[in-house]
Design an enzyme around this catalytic site. Structure first.
Site, PDB file in Angstrom:
ATOM      1  CG  ASP A   1      -5.445 -30.219  18.229  1.00 31.92           C
ATOM      2  OD1 ASP A   1      -6.544 -29.735  17.917  1.00 31.92           O
ATOM      3  OD2 ASP A   1      -4.428 -29.540  18.437  1.00 31.92           O
TER       4      ASP A   1
ATOM      5  CE  LYS B   1      -6.889 -23.440  17.145  1.00 33.95           C
ATOM      6  NZ  LYS B   1      -5.698 -24.196  16.763  1.00 33.95           N
TER       7      LYS B   1
ATOM      8  CD  GLN C   1      -1.930 -23.287  16.148  1.00 27.65           C
ATOM      9  OE1 GLN C   1      -2.848 -23.337  16.963  1.00 27.65           O
ATOM     10  NE2 GLN C   1      -2.104 -23.589  14.874  1.00 27.65           N
TER      11      GLN C   1
END
Ligand code: NAD
Length: 293
Positions: free
Chosen positions: A120, A53, A97
């Site tokens: 997210d 990412k 994460q």
């Protein structure tokens, strides 16, 4: 029947080429979209995901700050980092994460991210907006799946979408997105570990989403001829003494019966990263927590 491959690499290239224009436009106005990635512990899969990412953000000239915390960091310390990032005007999106170590309440941590930096789309405010049909920040994986369908001209209108898996990250949001009148207008069946006769349901699908986290679980006996399959699974397995990534679909078994299929790797995965970039670019316009009162 020839099974066409719905390449996430091809679709993500199309998205990046439109994002590059938007990014340079923002930069001309003195704005560099910025992402903070928080990585706790040394889970090897998480390390790879975060590396991929942040590498993409760097390649596009975007700001990315990686915060590495030890496995034994306290929940309080993690929450105070999130609070600091919430008020950092150079950071537009915050990614934590997953999975987090067991002693940390993941839900509490995700809910601490201010909804306007929730890259997210996992915060209850954003999940709630999606569920009432007013999506704001959509989780990257299902958003990427919708992009793949659009990119390859797969029309959902009136089709039967069957989703296997009801997680808040993939299954539930893709079932809502595909059912929304403006986005999909499909009839949706959401299957999960409590579903009786899964094969009966999956065989009804015009579009089948496999997001259950079980390597090569879905084979030809689960599908009808001509189905389009989105294989979301990322499972590491050992085969012939080698480590390999496979999806939730037995790709060999369904080839020739399905009309189209996302490969693993190079299917849904690359779109997830592309959508993380898109969401970060969208978030820069969100009000700071200071302005929310
Ligand atoms: P999860 O474990 O949170 O949820 C799995 C869901 O599948 C659950 O709702 C469960 O009820 C259902 N399920 C499990 N076994 C089942 C069975 N035998 N029959 C019917 N339903 C069953 O998983 P998740 O986070 O949604 O991830 C699913 C898969 O997608 C994993 O392989 C994960 O690695 C992958 N994933 C990929 C991406 C990507 O970018 N491509 C992103 C997120 C997750």
């Amino acid at each position: 029947m020839e099974t066409s491959i719905l390449s996430g690499i091809e679709a993500s290239k199309a998205l990046y080429s439109s994002l590059e224009g938007r990014i340079s436009n923002l930069k001309n106005h003195g704005i560099t979209p910025g992402l903070a990635a928080v990585l706790v512990g040394n889970n090897p899969a998480s390390e790879i995901y975060v590396k991929n990412k942040t590498k993409k953000f760097e390649a596009l000239g975007l700001k990315t700050d990686l915060f590495r915390l030890n496995e034994d960091v306290s929940e309080k310390e993690l929450l105070s980092l999130i609070e600091k990032l919430n008020f950092d005007d150079d950071i537009h999106g915050i990614l934590v994460q997953l999975p987090l170590p067991k002693h940390i309440d993941s839900e509490k941590v995700l809910n601490a991210i201010v909804p306007t930096k929730d890259v997210d789309g996992f915060h209850p405010e954003n999940a709630g907006l999606l569920s009432i049909g007013k999506p704001r920040f959509i989780p990257c994986t299902p958003k990427g799946m919708m992009f793949i369908l659009k990119h390859f001209n797969i029309d959902l209108n009136g089709k039967h979408v069957v989703v296997i898996g009801r997680s808040n990250i993939v299954g539930r949001p893709i079932s809502i997105l595909t059912s929304l009148k403006e986005l999909g207008n499909a009839t949706v069946t959401l299957c999960h570990s409590g579903t009786k006769d899964l094969k009966y349901h999956s065989k009804q699908a015009d579009v089948l989403v496999a997001a259950l986290g079980s390597p090569e679980f879905v084979d030809a006996s689960f599908i009808k001829d001509g189905v389009c399959i989105l294989d979301v699974g990322i499972n590491r397995i050992e085969r012939n003494g080698k480590s390999k990534i496979v999806g939730d679909v037995n790709q060999k078994s369904v080839s020739g019966k399905a009309s189209s299929l996302t490969p693993v790797p190079k299917g849904v995965g690359p779109m997830t990263i592309a959508m993380l970039v898109e969401n970060t670019c969208l978030l820069y316009t969100s009000p700071s927590p200071r302005d929310r009162g």
